[in-house]
Design a protein around this motif. Structure first.
Motif, PDB file in Angstrom:
ATOM      1  N   ILE A  87       0.839  -1.193   0.000  1.00  0.00           N
ATOM      2  CA  ILE A  87       0.000   0.000   0.000  1.00  0.00           C
ATOM      3  C   ILE A  87       0.877   1.247   0.000  1.00  0.00           C
ATOM      4  N   LEU A  88       0.733   2.023  -1.065  1.00  0.00           N
ATOM      5  CA  LEU A  88       1.541   3.229  -1.215  1.00  0.00           C
ATOM      6  C   LEU A  88       0.767   4.405  -0.638  1.00  0.00           C
ATOM      7  N   GLY A  89       1.415   5.191   0.185  1.00  0.00           N
ATOM      8  CA  GLY A  89       0.728   6.302   0.840  1.00  0.00           C
ATOM      9  C   GLY A  89       1.543   7.577   0.800  1.00  0.00           C
ATOM     10  N   GLU A  90       0.991   8.605   1.399  1.00  0.00           N
ATOM     11  CA  GLU A  90       1.627   9.922   1.385  1.00  0.00           C
ATOM     12  C   GLU A  90       1.535  10.508   2.797  1.00  0.00           C
ATOM     13  N   TRP A  91       2.641  11.054   3.290  1.00  0.00           N
ATOM     14  CA  TRP A  91       2.711  11.483   4.692  1.00  0.00           C
ATOM     15  C   TRP A  91       3.082  12.953   4.818  1.00  0.00           C
ATOM     16  N   TRP A  92       2.344  13.664   5.648  1.00  0.00           N
ATOM     17  CA  TRP A  92       2.678  15.055   5.977  1.00  0.00           C
ATOM     18  C   TRP A  92       3.166  15.112   7.420  1.00  0.00           C
ATOM     19  N   LYS A  93       4.196  15.933   7.665  1.00  0.00           N
ATOM     20  CA  LYS A  93       4.611  16.125   9.061  1.00  0.00           C
ATOM     21  C   LYS A  93       3.508  16.867   9.797  1.00  0.00           C
ATOM     22  N   ASN A 103      -2.150  12.943  -3.649  1.00  0.00           N
ATOM     23  CA  ASN A 103      -2.019  13.887  -4.755  1.00  0.00           C
ATOM     24  C   ASN A 103      -1.009  13.465  -5.809  1.00  0.00           C
ATOM     25  N   THR A 104      -0.568  12.218  -5.771  1.00  0.00           N
ATOM     26  CA  THR A 104       0.582  11.893  -6.598  1.00  0.00           C
ATOM     27  C   THR A 104       0.445  10.562  -7.317  1.00  0.00           C
ATOM     28  N   ILE A 105       0.599  10.625  -8.642  1.00  0.00           N
ATOM     29  CA  ILE A 105       0.725   9.412  -9.435  1.00  0.00           C
ATOM     30  C   ILE A 105       2.138   8.908  -9.159  1.00  0.00           C
ATOM     31  N   LEU A 106       2.330   7.606  -9.057  1.00  0.00           N
ATOM     32  CA  LEU A 106       3.637   7.083  -8.669  1.00  0.00           C
ATOM     33  C   LEU A 106       4.193   6.099  -9.681  1.00  0.00           C
ATOM     34  N   PHE A 107       5.516   6.125  -9.811  1.00  0.00           N
ATOM     35  CA  PHE A 107       6.248   5.036 -10.464  1.00  0.00           C
ATOM     36  C   PHE A 107       6.691   4.103  -9.349  1.00  0.00           C
ATOM     37  N   PHE A 108       6.618   2.801  -9.610  1.00  0.00           N
ATOM     38  CA  PHE A 108       7.023   1.813  -8.602  1.00  0.00           C
ATOM     39  C   PHE A 108       7.814   0.715  -9.290  1.00  0.00           C
ATOM     40  N   SER A 109       8.916   0.300  -8.691  1.00  0.00           N
ATOM     41  CA  SER A 109       9.669  -0.810  -9.284  1.00  0.00           C
ATOM     42  C   SER A 109      10.527  -1.504  -8.240  1.00  0.00           C
ATOM     43  N   ILE A 110      11.045  -2.656  -8.619  1.00  0.00           N
ATOM     44  CA  ILE A 110      11.903  -3.453  -7.731  1.00  0.00           C
ATOM     45  C   ILE A 110      13.206  -3.729  -8.471  1.00  0.00           C
ATOM     46  N   PRO A 122      -3.336   7.529  -7.937  1.00  0.00           N
ATOM     47  CA  PRO A 122      -4.201   7.436  -6.769  1.00  0.00           C
ATOM     48  C   PRO A 122      -5.543   6.836  -7.185  1.00  0.00           C
ATOM     49  N   GLY A 123      -6.011   5.868  -6.435  1.00  0.00           N
ATOM     50  CA  GLY A 123      -7.269   5.218  -6.764  1.00  0.00           C
ATOM     51  C   GLY A 123      -7.082   3.891  -7.468  1.00  0.00           C
ATOM     52  N   GLN A 124      -5.954   3.716  -8.158  1.00  0.00           N
ATOM     53  CA  GLN A 124      -5.769   2.473  -8.898  1.00  0.00           C
ATOM     54  C   GLN A 124      -5.202   1.366  -8.021  1.00  0.00           C
ATOM     55  N   THR A 125      -5.514   0.150  -8.413  1.00  0.00           N
ATOM     56  CA  THR A 125      -4.923  -1.022  -7.770  1.00  0.00           C
ATOM     57  C   THR A 125      -4.353  -1.905  -8.855  1.00  0.00           C
ATOM     58  N   MET A 126      -3.283  -2.596  -8.564  1.00  0.00           N
ATOM     59  CA  MET A 126      -2.706  -3.526  -9.539  1.00  0.00           C
ATOM     60  C   MET A 126      -2.245  -4.793  -8.860  1.00  0.00           C
ATOM     61  N   ASP A 127      -2.508  -5.921  -9.514  1.00  0.00           N
ATOM     62  CA  ASP A 127      -2.005  -7.201  -9.055  1.00  0.00           C
ATOM     63  C   ASP A 127      -0.816  -7.541  -9.933  1.00  0.00           C
ATOM     64  N   TRP A 178     -24.135   8.227  -8.458  1.00  0.00           N
ATOM     65  CA  TRP A 178     -22.731   7.811  -8.511  1.00  0.00           C
ATOM     66  C   TRP A 178     -21.816   8.985  -8.852  1.00  0.00           C
ATOM     67  N   LEU A 179     -20.805   9.124  -8.062  1.00  0.00           N
ATOM     68  CA  LEU A 179     -19.860  10.229  -8.227  1.00  0.00           C
ATOM     69  C   LEU A 179     -18.760   9.869  -9.219  1.00  0.00           C
ATOM     70  N   MET A 180     -18.346  10.841 -10.003  1.00  0.00           N
ATOM     71  CA  MET A 180     -17.131  10.699 -10.807  1.00  0.00           C
ATOM     72  C   MET A 180     -16.245  11.884 -10.479  1.00  0.00           C
ATOM     73  N   HIS A 181     -14.957  11.607 -10.276  1.00  0.00           N
ATOM     74  CA  HIS A 181     -14.077  12.716  -9.882  1.00  0.00           C
ATOM     75  C   HIS A 181     -12.618  12.406 -10.137  1.00  0.00           C
ATOM     76  N   CYS A 182     -11.827  13.469 -10.086  1.00  0.00           N
ATOM     77  CA  CYS A 182     -10.388  13.283 -10.167  1.00  0.00           C
ATOM     78  C   CYS A 182      -9.923  12.757  -8.815  1.00  0.00           C
ATOM     79  N   HIS A 183      -9.049  11.741  -8.842  1.00  0.00           N
ATOM     80  CA  HIS A 183      -8.587  11.153  -7.590  1.00  0.00           C
ATOM     81  C   HIS A 183      -7.346  11.851  -7.029  1.00  0.00           C
ATOM     82  N   LEU A 184      -6.915  12.942  -7.670  1.00  0.00           N
ATOM     83  CA  LEU A 184      -5.923  13.793  -6.995  1.00  0.00           C
ATOM     84  C   LEU A 184      -6.747  14.607  -6.011  1.00  0.00           C
ATOM     85  N   GLU A 185      -6.467  14.447  -4.740  1.00  0.00           N
ATOM     86  CA  GLU A 185      -7.352  15.001  -3.717  1.00  0.00           C
ATOM     87  C   GLU A 185      -7.512  16.519  -3.815  1.00  0.00           C
TER      88      GLU A 185
END
Ligand code: C2O
Ligand code: CU
Length: 569
Positions: free
Chosen positions: A165-171, A232-239, A266-271, A529-536
């Motif tokens: 689970i990828l998240g975003e943290w504010w101090k 608020n962020t689309i992410l690249f992820f790799s190993i 944000p909002g997407q899931t991938m297997d 049903w709501l439709m919206h941008c998933h950048l908060e």
């Protein structure tokens, strides 16, 4: 020996019964979510965050396809809250969907709400999150949906499964970040870190000891269930040194897509399958921003976790670091995204609605500005207030939820005039656009759809203020992404290039920076049903629209009645 007809029928019945025992058992799972403040220490300092059951990320829910979940949500925090089951279609039952002032009024501090989550066609990974204010920053978790009992994955069974689970943290307290940018009209503060399973990882101060570690055994296969829960962020992820093979997205299987990295919004899931077939060593997995907006600031830090093989010689050398595309590499981002394809196999067939009946909506998604009120200083570009819109309407939350107003025929809560096309046609993606185009209209307008109509929606990004990618999410449905492109949509030429063979079935799709996507769905889930941008931040600024899908004929095509404990407004 001869079978009598009676024997034959008995044997057949017995067979059906056993078969049904294995196959058709849908189960109901009960959970309790206690929303409360909990102390967490990250980045060298401790603060109180809102959690579910004291956990960050929150608890993972497990189910099989077609099961039902009943979650009693109790609000022991100090803010109003709602919970949404992202990607769950909730057939005919929008009452538990969760977006605040769209399908319900918030659960107030001290209140509770028993939510029913009806799984239907979803299979794979989805997630749940708060859908009020900015609480979802810490109030979120995965939903893992296994195949029906007695059926299997459309790929070799993995040895183990791991939520990532990828998240975003504010101090700072996220609610104060929200309060501040809403007040000033400027952009919100960037986050201070990204997280993998709640941990920022080695590259941040004070974060080494907690770093998430995935222990693997050589030769085994792992199914990573990846959720981008960032705000608020689309992410690249790799190993490092490992290829991921994506086999599912947004709770639907895809053709296996091998890749060195993934782009996940944000909002997407991938297997994704991970074969632990490299030398017994330690490898970083890492995620960082994909951010395309010119002069749009973003958190440019990198979160890491460690993949370690059993039998590795620890500390022999630092872990290998993976390849990640550069922050604004739109081509890399989309070379991956555009590779996603529906599995479209015999066991997992695809149905593509071919005759778009009545609706053909071209909707512009834009970042905008409002003029600054007098005697006030605003922190948006050139002293304006930042805003966002769809078809030039910047959505305003009503004070009673739209679903209730619709169901009980309460007048004056919403209008039905969301335009079917952009009210002003201009070169949406031009480099320079006149300032007056930036000003949207405020409103609570819905789009009414007939039951069973075939909807095609073209979402066109614009270069107003700053062109940027928008991950658009639709509640209550999955849709087929039949077309993509950069620049302006061409209604004559572009439809000829649609993929009507194996378009991916998603609930969140990224509209490319200064580009467009075309999606299709059959409106056979009545409700609101709501439709919206998933950048908060874009959602806060009004980049959203509400669909009302009317009832069809016959009970099976009608919305179910509300539960008795809907939170009062
Ligand atoms: Cu992830 Cu409106 O939701
Ligand atoms: Cu957006």
């Amino acid at each position: 020996m001869q079978f009598s007809r009676k024997n034959f029928i008995l044997i057949l019945l017995g067979f059906l019964l056993v078969d049904c025992f294995v196959h058709c058992q849908a189960r109901t799972h009960h959970h309790r979510f206690i929303v409360k403040e909990t102390s967490y220490t990250r980045l060298c300092s401790s603060k109180k965050i809102l959690t579910v059951n004291g956990k960050f990320p929150g608890p993972t829910l497990y189910a099989h396809k077609g099961d039902k979940l009943i979650v009693e949500v109790r609000n022991r925090g100090k803010y109003n809250i709602t919970i949404h089951w992202h990607g769950v279609k909730q057939p005919r039952y929008p009452w538990s969907d969760g977006p605040v002032y769209v399908t319900q009024c918030p659960i107030k501090p001290g209140g509770k709400f028993k939510q029913k989550i009806f799984l239907s066609t979803e299979e794979g990974t989805l997630w749940w999150h708060a859908h009020s204010d900015w609480s979802r920053a810490t109030v979120h978790g995965a939903i893992i949906i296994f195949p029906k009992h007695g059926t299997g994955y459309p790929f070799p069974k993995p040895d183990e499964e791991v939520p990532i689970i990828l998240g975003e943290w504010w101090k700072r307290d996220v609610m104060s970040v929200l309060e501040e940018f809403v007040r000033t009209g400027g952009a919100p503060n960037d986050s201070d870190a990204f997280t993998i399973n709640g941990q920022p990882g080695d590259l941040y101060p004070c974060s080494k000891p907690g770093t998430f570690k995935l222990n693997v055994e050589h030769g085994k296969t792992y199914l990573l269930r990846i959720v981008n829960a960032a705000m608020n962020t689309i992410l690249f992820f790799s190993i490092a040194k490992h290829r991921l093979t994506v086999v599912g997205a947004d709770g639907s299987y895809t053709k296996p897509l091998p890749s060195k990295f993934i782009t996940i919004s944000p909002g997407q899931t991938m297997d994704a399958l991970l074969h632990a077939n490299r030398s017994r060593s330690r490898y970083y997995m890492a995620a960082r921003a994909y951010s395309s907006g010119l002069n749009v600031s973003f958190d440019n830090t990198t979160t890491t976790a460690i993949l370690q093989y059993s039998g590795n010689r620890r500390n022999a050398s630092p872990p290998h670091f993976p390849y990640l595309p550069y922050y604004n590499d739109t081509l890399a981002a989309f070379s991956f995204i555009r590779g996603l394809r529906h599995l479209a196999s015999k066991s997992h067939p695809i149905t593509i609605p071919l005759n778009v009946t009545d609706k053909f909506i071209v909707s512009t998604v834009s970042v905008n500005t409002f003029p600054c009120p007098e005697n006030f200083s605003c922190e948006g570009p050139n002293g304006t207030r930042l805003a966002a819109s769809m078809n030039n309407i910047s959505f305003v939350n009503p004070s009673i939820d739209i679903l209730q107003a619709y169901y009980k025929h309460i007048k004056g809560v919403f209008g039905k005039r969301f335009p079917s096309k952009p009210p002003l046609v201009f070169n949406f993606t031009a480099e320079y656009l006149p300032l007056e185009l930036e000003i949207p209209r405020r409103g609570t307008e819905v789009k009414v759809l007939k039951y069973n109509s075939t909807v095609e929606m073209v979402l066109q990004g614009t270069n107003l203020v700053a062109g940027i990618d928008h991950p658009m999410h639709l509640h209550g449905y999955s849709f087929l992404v039949v077309g993509w492109g950069f620049r302006n949509y061409d209604p004559k030429k572009d439809p000829l290039k649609y993929n009507l063979v194996d378009p991916p079935l998603l609930n969140t799709v990224v509209v490319p920076k200064n580009g467009w996507v075309a999606i299709r769905f059959k409106a056979k889930n009545p409700g609101v049903w709501l439709m919206h941008c998933h950048l908060e931040r874009h959602l806060t600024w009004g980049m959203e629209v509400v669909f009302i899908v009317k009832n069809g004929e016959g009970e099976a095509a009608m919305m179910l009645p509300p539960p008795p404990d809907m939170p009062p407004c």
